[in-house]
Design an enzyme around this catalytic site. Structure first.
Site, PDB file in Angstrom:
ATOM      1  N   PRO A  21       0.797  -1.221   0.000  1.00 19.17           N
ATOM      2  CA  PRO A  21       0.000   0.000   0.000  1.00 19.17           C
ATOM      3  C   PRO A  21       0.839   1.285   0.000  1.00 19.17           C
ATOM      4  CG  PRO A  21      -0.148  -1.118   2.119  1.00 19.17           C
ATOM      5  CD  PRO A  21       0.530  -2.064   1.169  1.00 19.17           C
ATOM      6  N   ASN A  22       0.326   2.251  -0.740  1.00 18.48           N
ATOM      7  CA  ASN A  22       0.873   3.610  -0.833  1.00 18.48           C
ATOM      8  C   ASN A  22       2.167   3.720  -1.652  1.00 18.48           C
ATOM      9  OD1 ASN A  22      -1.199   4.891   0.793  1.00 18.48           O
ATOM     10  ND2 ASN A  22      -0.333   3.723   2.487  1.00 18.48           N
ATOM     11  N   ARG A  29       4.883  10.971  -2.340  1.00 18.18           N
ATOM     12  CA  ARG A  29       4.654  10.615  -0.950  1.00 18.18           C
ATOM     13  C   ARG A  29       5.922  10.857  -0.128  1.00 18.18           C
ATOM     14  NH1 ARG A  29       4.730   4.379   1.195  1.00 18.18           N
ATOM     15  NH2 ARG A  29       4.089   4.864   3.318  1.00 18.18           N
ATOM     16  N   TYR A  34      11.126   8.818   1.077  1.00 16.47           N
ATOM     17  CA  TYR A  34      11.095   7.797   0.025  1.00 16.47           C
ATOM     18  C   TYR A  34      11.704   8.249  -1.301  1.00 16.47           C
ATOM     19  CZ  TYR A  34       7.919   5.588   3.334  1.00 16.47           C
ATOM     20  OH  TYR A  34       7.383   5.022   4.463  1.00 16.47           O
ATOM     21  N   ASN A  85       7.696  -5.721  -0.711  1.00 19.92           N
ATOM     22  CA  ASN A  85       7.674  -4.598   0.214  1.00 19.92           C
ATOM     23  C   ASN A  85       6.217  -4.486   0.682  1.00 19.92           C
ATOM     24  OD1 ASN A  85       7.604  -2.230   1.600  1.00 19.92           O
ATOM     25  ND2 ASN A  85       8.701  -1.015   0.069  1.00 19.92           N
ATOM     26  N   ALA A  88       3.001  -0.745   5.053  1.00 23.49           N
ATOM     27  CA  ALA A  88       2.589  -0.780   6.461  1.00 23.49           C
ATOM     28  C   ALA A  88       2.067  -2.155   6.886  1.00 23.49           C
ATOM     29  CB  ALA A  88       1.536   0.286   6.720  1.00 23.49           C
ATOM     30  N   GLU A 109      12.037  -9.739   2.214  1.00 25.54           N
ATOM     31  CA  GLU A 109      11.275  -8.552   2.635  1.00 25.54           C
ATOM     32  C   GLU A 109      12.138  -7.329   2.389  1.00 25.54           C
ATOM     33  OE1 GLU A 109      10.756  -8.603   6.866  1.00 25.54           O
ATOM     34  OE2 GLU A 109      10.072  -6.523   6.921  1.00 25.54           O
ATOM     35  N   HIS A 111      12.466  -2.895   2.124  1.00 25.90           N
ATOM     36  CA  HIS A 111      11.937  -1.577   2.459  1.00 25.90           C
ATOM     37  C   HIS A 111      12.864  -0.511   1.893  1.00 25.90           C
ATOM     38  CE1 HIS A 111       9.109  -3.442   5.170  1.00 25.90           C
ATOM     39  NE2 HIS A 111      10.109  -4.200   5.568  1.00 25.90           N
ATOM     40  N   ARG A 118      13.216   4.516  12.364  1.00 25.38           N
ATOM     41  CA  ARG A 118      12.040   5.393  12.314  1.00 25.38           C
ATOM     42  C   ARG A 118      11.172   5.177  13.568  1.00 25.38           C
ATOM     43  NH1 ARG A 118       9.257   4.924   6.639  1.00 25.38           N
ATOM     44  NH2 ARG A 118       8.230   6.813   7.426  1.00 25.38           N
TER      45      ARG A 118
END
Ligand code: DQA
Length: 160
Positions: A21-22, A29, A34, A85, A88, A109, A111, A118
């Protein structure tokens, strides 16, 4: 976690690349986190790398948990590995974790940002235990390295 590797006869390594998502909003964004490049830029880079490494990719982005699961399930027989990825969903989706575990494919996985540097909630990944590796904080290179990790699993299994 040790995982069984499924062997197939296909010469090319087939890899699913899943953006959660996103990630469709990359470029606009939170660019300070990012970056300014878009998802199209990222996919272009991955396709170029795939051509160079003679790897086949099926790339998918969705904002929906169920859609991500359906995509992985639908492509599970074609794929020899997954680079995901989960956005969230990383931090709370037991459904995506179960899906990764169920299809039993070597999964990395990834990111873009360094999730360990963070907010506290980002430090928790519920999917990492069913993945062969977590790569975070390298921007687009996280995905490139993720693809390399899947290729490595297959080239190592071929040598045995
Ligand atoms: C992300 C990190 C997640 O915490 C966040 O929810 C994302 C993107 C990353 O690529 O850095 O959507 O997975």
């Amino acid at each position: 976690m040790k995982r069984k590797i499924k062997k197939t006869n296909s010469k090319k390594t087939n890899i699913l690349v899943v953006h959660g998502p996103n990630l469709n909003l990359l470029g606009e964004r939170e660019p300070e986190v990012y970056g300014r490049e878009t998802l199209t830029d990222l996919n272009k880079l991955l396709k170029k790398r795939a051509r160079e490494q003679k790897v086949s990719l099926r790339i998918y982005q969705s904002n929906g948990e169920g859609e991500i699961i359906n995509f992985i399930q639908k492509n599970r027989k074609w794929a020899q590995g997954i680079v995901i990825n989960p956005g969230a969903y990383t931090h709370y989706s037991y459904a995506i974790r179960d899906c990764i575990s169920a299809v039993n494919l070597p999964t990395v996985e990834v990111h873009l940002s360094d999730i360990n540097a963070r907010e506290g909630f980002r430090k928790i990944s519920v999917v990492s235990a069913v993945c062969i590796k977590q790569i975070s904080g390298q921007g687009f290179l996280s995905y490139v390295q993720g693809i390399n990790e899947v290729i490595k699993v297959w080239s190592e299994s071929g040598r045995q």
